[in-house]
Write a protein that holds these residues in place. Structure first.
Motif, PDB file in Angstrom:
ATOM      1  N   SER A  81      10.905  50.008 -32.121  1.00  0.00           N
ATOM      2  CA  SER A  81      12.367  49.905 -32.003  1.00  0.00           C
ATOM      3  C   SER A  81      12.888  50.814 -30.892  1.00  0.00           C
ATOM      4  CB  SER A  81      13.041  50.236 -33.330  1.00  0.00           C
ATOM      5  OG  SER A  81      12.722  51.549 -33.733  1.00  0.00           O
ATOM      6  N   ALA A  82      12.330  52.010 -30.766  1.00  0.00           N
ATOM      7  CA  ALA A  82      12.733  52.923 -29.686  1.00  0.00           C
ATOM      8  C   ALA A  82      12.334  52.351 -28.331  1.00  0.00           C
ATOM      9  CB  ALA A  82      12.112  54.299 -29.890  1.00  0.00           C
TER      10      ALA A  82
ATOM     11  N   LEU B   3      14.864  49.808 -27.133  1.00  0.00           N
ATOM     12  CA  LEU B   3      16.073  50.363 -26.516  1.00  0.00           C
ATOM     13  C   LEU B   3      15.830  50.664 -25.031  1.00  0.00           C
ATOM     14  CD1 LEU B   3      17.248  52.828 -29.317  1.00  0.00           C
ATOM     15  CD2 LEU B   3      18.275  50.615 -28.696  1.00  0.00           C
TER      16      LEU B   3
ATOM     17  N   ASP C  63      15.609  47.356 -23.138  1.00  0.00           N
ATOM     18  CA  ASP C  63      16.958  46.800 -22.988  1.00  0.00           C
ATOM     19  C   ASP C  63      17.732  47.522 -21.885  1.00  0.00           C
ATOM     20  OD1 ASP C  63      16.467  44.968 -25.005  1.00  0.00           O
ATOM     21  OD2 ASP C  63      17.588  46.091 -26.537  1.00  0.00           O
ATOM     22  N   ALA C  64      17.592  48.844 -21.823  1.00  0.00           N
ATOM     23  CA  ALA C  64      18.286  49.626 -20.783  1.00  0.00           C
ATOM     24  C   ALA C  64      17.773  49.245 -19.396  1.00  0.00           C
ATOM     25  CB  ALA C  64      18.106  51.116 -21.031  1.00  0.00           C
TER      26      ALA C  64
ATOM     27  N   ASP D  87      20.241  59.823 -26.731  1.00  0.00           N
ATOM     28  CA  ASP D  87      21.405  58.968 -26.474  1.00  0.00           C
ATOM     29  C   ASP D  87      22.723  59.603 -26.890  1.00  0.00           C
ATOM     30  OD1 ASP D  87      19.928  57.000 -25.257  1.00  0.00           O
ATOM     31  OD2 ASP D  87      19.623  55.850 -27.095  1.00  0.00           O
TER      32      ASP D  87
ATOM     33  N   SER E 112      19.028  58.871 -21.180  1.00  0.00           N
ATOM     34  CA  SER E 112      19.771  58.075 -22.148  1.00  0.00           C
ATOM     35  C   SER E 112      19.491  56.599 -21.903  1.00  0.00           C
ATOM     36  CB  SER E 112      21.267  58.338 -22.007  1.00  0.00           C
ATOM     37  OG  SER E 112      21.993  57.467 -22.838  1.00  0.00           O
ATOM     38  N   THR E 113      19.411  55.836 -22.994  1.00  0.00           N
ATOM     39  CA  THR E 113      19.255  54.381 -22.886  1.00  0.00           C
ATOM     40  C   THR E 113      20.589  53.673 -23.081  1.00  0.00           C
ATOM     41  OG1 THR E 113      18.772  54.138 -25.251  1.00  0.00           O
ATOM     42  CG2 THR E 113      16.896  54.481 -23.768  1.00  0.00           C
ATOM     43  N   VAL E 114      21.641  54.438 -23.280  1.00  0.00           N
ATOM     44  CA  VAL E 114      22.973  53.854 -23.473  1.00  0.00           C
ATOM     45  C   VAL E 114      23.448  53.292 -22.145  1.00  0.00           C
ATOM     46  CG1 VAL E 114      25.376  54.325 -24.086  1.00  0.00           C
ATOM     47  CG2 VAL E 114      23.521  55.444 -25.342  1.00  0.00           C
TER      48      VAL E 114
END
Length: 194
Positions: free
Chosen positions: A65-66, A69, A72-73, A162, A190-192
């Motif tokens: 799951s990590a 992220l 996705d980023a 994040d 950060s992946t945000v």
């Protein structure tokens, strides 16, 4: 006599050619990791790589799951990342080392290894990471558990946070390494996506 001289000249030519090519055998700098310009100014300036030309090879961790992220980023930032999932492997450590070698053969721009723990097989990981170094590909450790002792085997260690407002976006931090620009060795990222 003339035939013997021709063979001698050919042998000398082969030896000279081999000596001339020896410095090209490895793309690795002597005392630093590939992609580790450090926090100071580098004597060698990269011309940079266009984002759409960057291919990231990511070796997964037990935290799928990590890893999602992060992927996705990268995708949101327009960076192409291929992912090697290790979670279901019978021997994740051996599969991870094999994945690293496979990514070298694919000639990716950078290899990101998530959750690396070299403590269980330091020699195997050192061999795998040395093959990356020899190929001239930078390595980023993402949330490492135990890093290699030889700091020349990786350019940076990223810790994802994040919640930190001062964390560097992971795509920008990755591009610093790819372009061999000055960066801290240990970066909070950060992946945000903003």
């Amino acid at each position: 006599m003339a035939q013997g001289m021709g063979a001698f000249v050919r042998r000398v030519g082969v030896v000279l050619l081999a000596a001339a090519l020896m410095p090209l055998a490895s793309c690795a700098p002597g005392g630093a990791a590939i992609g580790d310009a450090g926090s100071g100014e580098s004597d060698v300036r990269s011309t940079g790589m266009e984002r759409n030309d960057v291919s990231i090879g990511m070796v997964g961790s037990h935290e799928a799951s990590a890893d999602g992220l992060v992927l996705d980023a990268y995708d949101h930032a327009g960076l192409d990342a291929s992912y090697v999932r290790l979670r279901d492997s019978a021997d994740p450590m051996e599969a991870g080392q094999r994945a690293v070698r496979d990514l070298v053969s694919r000639q990716v721009a950078v290899i990101v290894i998530s959750g690396l723990d070299v403590s269980r097989d330091a020699d195997g990981w050192n061999d795998a990471l040395n093959s990356v170094r020899t190929a001239g590909i930078p390595v980023i450790l993402l949330n490492p558990i135990h890093e290699p002792e030889d700091a020349r085997l990786y350019a940076a260690s990223f810790t994802v946070n994040d919640r930190a407002t001062d964390a560097t976006p992971i795509d920008k931090a990755t591009m610093l390494v790819v372009d061999d620009r000055a960066h801290e060795r240990n970066l909070m990222v950060s992946t945000v996506t903003r």
